[in-house]
Design a protein around this motif. Structure first.
Motif, PDB file in Angstrom:
ATOM      1  N   GLY A  88       1.347  10.298  17.528  1.00  8.89           N
ATOM      2  CA  GLY A  88       1.391  10.139  16.074  1.00  8.89           C
ATOM      3  C   GLY A  88       0.535   9.003  15.560  1.00  8.89           C
ATOM      4  O   GLY A  88       1.041   8.059  14.957  1.00  8.89           O
ATOM      5  N   LEU A  89      -0.766   9.096  15.752  1.00  4.42           N
ATOM      6  CA  LEU A  89      -1.697   8.034  15.352  1.00  4.42           C
ATOM      7  C   LEU A  89      -1.654   7.726  13.864  1.00  4.42           C
ATOM      8  O   LEU A  89      -1.904   6.601  13.450  1.00  4.42           O
ATOM      9  N   ALA A  90      -1.321   8.698  13.026  1.00  2.00           N
ATOM     10  CA  ALA A  90      -1.434   8.526  11.575  1.00  2.00           C
ATOM     11  C   ALA A  90      -0.213   7.894  10.917  1.00  2.00           C
ATOM     12  O   ALA A  90      -0.181   7.762   9.694  1.00  2.00           O
ATOM     13  N   TYR A  91       0.787   7.479  11.674  1.00  2.00           N
ATOM     14  CA  TYR A  91       1.977   6.893  11.059  1.00  2.00           C
ATOM     15  C   TYR A  91       1.638   5.620  10.297  1.00  2.00           C
ATOM     16  O   TYR A  91       0.752   4.871  10.683  1.00  2.00           O
ATOM     17  N   ARG A  92       2.397   5.385   9.233  1.00  2.00           N
ATOM     18  CA  ARG A  92       2.321   4.135   8.488  1.00  2.00           C
ATOM     19  C   ARG A  92       3.334   3.166   9.081  1.00  2.00           C
ATOM     20  O   ARG A  92       4.413   3.569   9.485  1.00  2.00           O
ATOM     21  N   ASN A  93       2.992   1.908   9.091  1.00  2.00           N
ATOM     22  CA  ASN A  93       3.920   0.883   9.557  1.00  2.00           C
ATOM     23  C   ASN A  93       4.781   0.399   8.397  1.00  2.00           C
ATOM     24  O   ASN A  93       4.357   0.441   7.235  1.00  2.00           O
ATOM     25  N   PRO A  94       5.979  -0.101   8.703  1.00  2.00           N
ATOM     26  CA  PRO A  94       6.849  -0.614   7.639  1.00  2.00           C
ATOM     27  C   PRO A  94       6.317  -1.927   7.065  1.00  2.00           C
ATOM     28  O   PRO A  94       5.544  -2.631   7.724  1.00  2.00           O
ATOM     29  N   PRO A  95       6.736  -2.259   5.847  1.00  2.00           N
ATOM     30  CA  PRO A  95       6.370  -3.561   5.274  1.00  2.00           C
ATOM     31  C   PRO A  95       6.784  -4.687   6.221  1.00  2.00           C
ATOM     32  O   PRO A  95       7.824  -4.612   6.873  1.00  2.00           O
ATOM     33  N   GLY A  96       5.960  -5.707   6.319  1.00  2.00           N
ATOM     34  CA  GLY A  96       6.238  -6.826   7.210  1.00  2.00           C
ATOM     35  C   GLY A  96       5.544  -6.696   8.555  1.00  2.00           C
ATOM     36  O   GLY A  96       5.576  -7.627   9.364  1.00  2.00           O
ATOM     37  N   SER A  97       4.901  -5.555   8.808  1.00  2.00           N
ATOM     38  CA  SER A  97       4.155  -5.359  10.057  1.00  2.00           C
ATOM     39  C   SER A  97       2.819  -6.088   9.974  1.00  2.00           C
ATOM     40  O   SER A  97       2.315  -6.372   8.883  1.00  2.00           O
ATOM     41  N   THR A  98       2.247  -6.363  11.120  1.00  2.00           N
ATOM     42  CA  THR A  98       0.938  -7.016  11.162  1.00  2.00           C
ATOM     43  C   THR A  98      -0.133  -6.162  10.497  1.00  2.00           C
ATOM     44  O   THR A  98      -0.983  -6.665   9.768  1.00  2.00           O
ATOM     45  N   HIS A  99      -0.102  -4.858  10.763  1.00  2.00           N
ATOM     46  CA  HIS A  99      -1.084  -3.929  10.202  1.00  2.00           C
ATOM     47  C   HIS A  99      -0.357  -2.876   9.368  1.00  2.00           C
ATOM     48  O   HIS A  99       0.729  -2.453   9.725  1.00  2.00           O
ATOM     49  N   PRO A 100      -0.984  -2.386   8.307  1.00  2.00           N
ATOM     50  CA  PRO A 100      -0.338  -1.349   7.495  1.00  2.00           C
ATOM     51  C   PRO A 100      -0.206  -0.002   8.211  1.00  2.00           C
ATOM     52  O   PRO A 100       0.721   0.748   7.939  1.00  2.00           O
ATOM     53  N   ASP A 101      -1.137   0.295   9.138  1.00  2.00           N
ATOM     54  CA  ASP A 101      -1.168   1.616   9.762  1.00  2.00           C
ATOM     55  C   ASP A 101      -1.200   1.536  11.286  1.00  2.00           C
ATOM     56  O   ASP A 101      -1.752   0.589  11.854  1.00  2.00           O
ATOM     57  N   ARG A 102      -0.631   2.565  11.918  1.00  2.00           N
ATOM     58  CA  ARG A 102      -0.573   2.617  13.380  1.00  2.00           C
ATOM     59  C   ARG A 102      -1.962   2.620  14.014  1.00  2.00           C
ATOM     60  O   ARG A 102      -2.162   2.027  15.064  1.00  2.00           O
ATOM     61  N   TRP A 103      -2.922   3.303  13.396  1.00  2.00           N
ATOM     62  CA  TRP A 103      -4.249   3.340  13.991  1.00  2.00           C
ATOM     63  C   TRP A 103      -4.828   1.920  14.115  1.00  2.00           C
ATOM     64  O   TRP A 103      -5.598   1.642  15.036  1.00  2.00           O
TER      65      TRP A 103
END
Length: 173
Positions: A88-103
């Motif tokens: 699932g490369l296209a997942y979005r990360n939750p707020p507070g993560s280092t990066h906004p997106d998994r990619w």
């Protein structure tokens, strides 16, 4: 000078065509060749076949404590596997993560010298979304830039026979 990890992508035209299975099977074969392979993410609802393959791997638990679980990039970097499987490369990360997106997490792992094998559907390729939306009539909000996909050393298309697609449509898949 640290060597960049290698990126392999299993690209599917639709959900359920077997990308996760192919990714895990590739990891299994590499493990049999004595490569150090771990799983960092897999889709929540997997087939019995996929679950059977998954049981043969060390898994890095997801990072929790945010709105939803996401890759634990720090734990993966500490563990430093040769190959990391990321479904699932296209997942979005939750707020507070280092990066906004998994990619972007995957990009960090590659820069750290960790090779990644991952999966994505065509509908999530940013520059192809409008075309896919016209065909499917469905819009998705997550996306991965095509420029990132072009950094892959290997992109393998995973497709299903037309009979499979017709059957999934009839059962509501």
């Amino acid at each position: 000078q640290q060597k960049r990890g290698r990126l392999k992508i299993f690209l599917g035209y639709a959900s359920g065509v077997g990308k996760s299975f192919r990714m895990l099977d590739e990891g299994r074969r590499r493990k049999m060749r004595c490569e150090d392979v771990v799983v960092a993410s897999v889709q929540p609802d997997v087939s019995d076949e996929v679950a059977g393959l998954l049981g043969g791997f060390e898994q890095i638990p997801p990072r929790t404590g945010l709105d939803w679980p996401c890759l634990d990039v720090a734990a993966i970097r500490r563990r430093r596997p040769g190959v990391c499987l990321v479904d699932g490369l296209a997942y979005r990360n939750p707020p507070g993560s280092t990066h906004p997106d998994r990619w972007q997490d995957v990009e960090e792992l590659l820069a750290a010298g960790i090779s990644v094998i991952t999966t994505i559907n065509l509908q999530y390729v940013r520059e192809r979304q409008a075309d896919v939306e016209r065909i499917r009539g469905k819009r998705v909000s997550e996306s991965v830039p095509e420029s990132f996909l072009r950094t892959a050393e290997d992109i393998e298309v995973v497709d299903a026979p037309p009979e499979y697609c017709v059957e999934r449509t009839q059962v509501g898949g």
